[in-house]
Write an enzyme that holds these catalytic residues in place. Structure first.
Site, PDB file in Angstrom:
ATOM      1  N   SER A 153      58.129  50.789  37.159  1.00 40.85           N
ATOM      2  CA  SER A 153      57.831  51.650  38.300  1.00 40.85           C
ATOM      3  C   SER A 153      59.015  51.670  39.272  1.00 40.85           C
ATOM      4  CB  SER A 153      56.536  51.152  38.945  1.00 40.85           C
ATOM      5  OG  SER A 153      55.993  52.098  39.806  1.00 40.85           O
TER       6      SER A 153
ATOM      7  N   HIS B 219      49.775  53.915  33.967  1.00 39.19           N
ATOM      8  CA  HIS B 219      51.076  53.707  34.610  1.00 39.19           C
ATOM      9  C   HIS B 219      51.876  52.659  33.854  1.00 39.19           C
ATOM     10  CE1 HIS B 219      54.128  53.607  37.562  1.00 39.19           C
ATOM     11  NE2 HIS B 219      53.716  52.544  38.222  1.00 39.19           N
TER      12      HIS B 219
ATOM     13  N   ASP C 281      51.467  59.541  32.891  1.00 41.26           N
ATOM     14  CA  ASP C 281      51.601  58.523  33.931  1.00 41.26           C
ATOM     15  C   ASP C 281      51.351  59.173  35.289  1.00 41.26           C
ATOM     16  OD1 ASP C 281      52.670  56.708  35.911  1.00 41.26           O
ATOM     17  OD2 ASP C 281      53.813  55.737  34.321  1.00 41.26           O
TER      18      ASP C 281
END
Length: 529
Positions: A243, A498, A470
């Site tokens: 991320s 995610h 995502d």
């Protein structure tokens, strides 16, 4: 209990978003660029403007930084069995390392267990910004066993985060009130209340962490990583970032391309986007995730959003939010489930499809006037424990985001003008995300970053991983970052949730583990399901 742990891992440890009224910037975990291209700014790095490219730092270490690079860490047992911890010093301001204003950064490791020869150190970062890398390490280090056997697993809480000079803002009671503020104002009075909440949040951060706030940029955190690399005795950095951790890793590669070892960037961000585009893209990403949830929900007879179509489910979800806006649901405690808390809870469940069955149950409860379930999900996102204590993630997040990139909007009028585009991107979440993007407008420190490309010319092969549905880091971002980095290979996971590594796909895990263990990147265009 299990659900709380699941969402804490998915939405708090791995979150790239800065949701809603959380004091974050709706996912604008954006580049640490800065003033004009080629100008050396206060952090000591050359920061580009506009569509320029992040310039590398000199390959030689400045003499006034040598004491940091040459320091020795004192390790001691800590936490879970087998882990060691230490404290590393870094300059508060890399442009003035002689000023004597050092930060103490927390580091943890779990040594390679064997069998097989040790390869080196593998540094991990879960994202956020604001996620604790040390907490993540203690969850991640036990697997995969093959990687753990050959690497010392290492984590450092970035500056401003958790154990590393944490940014402090509101009290726990103030944070409770802040998270309940109406995030979709329907009147001038509600708009004023929302803006006041953002101002008060920013003022509290300045009051409690004013000296630190100008020095928590992504570039400075990347420079700290290079100090740690040297202190650990590694010639090159091996790294897995998820991320926002992909932006941190890519920034490191841009600053130190010759020092890149094996680097995995999972759930990639696109540093070339400005804040408004980032927020709008992410709004669409969560809409994609909600549509996937709705398509699954309507297959079940107990779906609280109906069984007709995803469009109908979308309308019923919006209707529930409006109902809670007018009449918050009871939760068995002083806090009621407001629209803002319910929205946070639903979005938290979008990070991981394994939470969808629980979300169906909690939505049914909320429809019946019981808000306890969605409040649990919301609390897991905000990292609020049952005693009412919040972690520092929701304070570190805007501190980094608002320094890295200018606010998407400067005032409420600009938000109102943009509402149609956000509603189009997501009829369910669009208004919430648009208003959330206003928070940096009131931040007490001016941004030092601008959107820019990162090419990292001369770096060793880098593996970029993207998930097609995502919500927090849309797949298009992974394609964009892989296209920018001169040595990148894109690995695609066709699925929901995610990030992709360690989430159940043998295809993804095998490809990444093989790369980490022997340096072999997957073939071009490889896709996993």
């Amino acid at each position: 209990m299990a659900t709380s742990r699941l969402l804490r891992t998915s939405a708090a440890v791995l979150a790239a978003t800065a949701l809603l009224i959380s004091g974050c910037s709706s996912g604008s975990s954006s580049p640490g660029g800065g003033a004009a291209a080629g100008r050396t700014t206060e952090s000591g790095a050359q920061r580009p403007a506009g569509d320029a490219t992040l310039a590398p730092l000199p390959s030689s270490t400045p003499g006034n930084l040598r004491p940091y690079y040459d320091q020795k860490l004192s390790w001691h047992p800590c936490g879970t069995s087998g882990f060691e911890c230490a404290t590393m010093k870094a300059p508060l301001d890399y442009a003035k390392p002689d000023a004597g204003n050092d930060l103490k950064l927390a580091v943890a490791r779990k040594k390679a267990t064997g069998p097989g020869s040790r390869i080196g150190s593998l540094m991990v970062n879960p994202g956020g910004p604001g996620g604790s890398a040390i907490d993540y390490l203690q969850q991640y280090a036990p697997q995969p066993a093959a990687v753990r056997a050959r690497y010392d697993m290492v984590a450092m809480d970035p500056r401003g985060v958790a154990r590393s000079a944490p940014v402090e803002c509101l009290t726990n009671q103030q944070m409770d009130r802040f998270t309940q503020t109406d995030q979709t104002p329907d009147s001038p009075a509600e708009t004023t209340t929302l803006a006041h909440a953002y101002r008060a949040f920013a003022k509290s951060c300045a009051s409690r962490s004013g000296k630190l706030l100008p020095h928590v940029s992504t570039i400075e955190a990347a420079r700290d990583m290079d100090v740690l690399r040297a202190v650990l005795g590694d010639a090159k950095l091996t790294y897995v970032g998820a991320s926002y951790g992909t932006f941190l890793g890519a920034t490191y590669a841009g600053l130190y391309p010759s020092r890149v070892g094996r680097m995995v960037l999972d759930g990639a961000m696109n540093p070339a986007l400005d804040s408004r585009t980032t927020n709008l893209d992410q709004t669409a990403g969560f809409n994609t995730a909600f549509t996937a949830f709705a398509a699954d929900c309507i297959k079940h007879k107990d779906c609280p959003l109906g069984t007709k179509s995803t469009a109908d489910a979308e309308q019923q979800m919006s209707a529930l939010f409006k109902k809670l806006d007018a009449h918050p649901a009871a939760t068995g405690q002083a806090r009621k489930l407001t629209e803002s808390l319910a929205t946070t809870g639903v979005i938290a469940a979008m990070y991981d499809q394994r939470a969808w069955p629980v979300l169906r149950e909690y939505l049914a409860q909320a429809e019946a006037g019981d808000g306890r379930g969605l409040l649990t999900l919301s609390d897991s996102y905000y990292e609020r424990d049952p005693n009412g204590t919040y972690s520092n993630q929701m304070y570190a997040n805007p501190a980094v985001n608002c320094l890295d990139l200018a606010s998407a909007f400067r005032n409420p009028d600009q938000v109102r003008a943009a509402l149609p585009s956000f509603r189009k991107a997501s009829p369910v979440f669009g208004e919430s995300f648009a208003w959330a993007a206003l928070n940096c407008a009131y931040w007490p420190v001016k941004p030092t970053g601008t959107a820019h490309r990162i090419e990292a010319k001369g770096a060793a092969p880098i593996l970029v991983v993207g998930t097609t549905r995502d919500p927090a880091t849309p797949y298009a971002w992974a394609k964009a970052l892989a296209g920018q980095l001169s040595s990148a290979t894109l690995l695609t996971y066709e699925g929901d949730g995610h990030t992709a590594y360690g989430r159940g796909s043998d295809c993804i895990d095998t490809a990444i583990n093989t790369y980490l263990l022997d340096g072999t990147v997957p073939p071009k265009g490889k896709r996993c399901k």
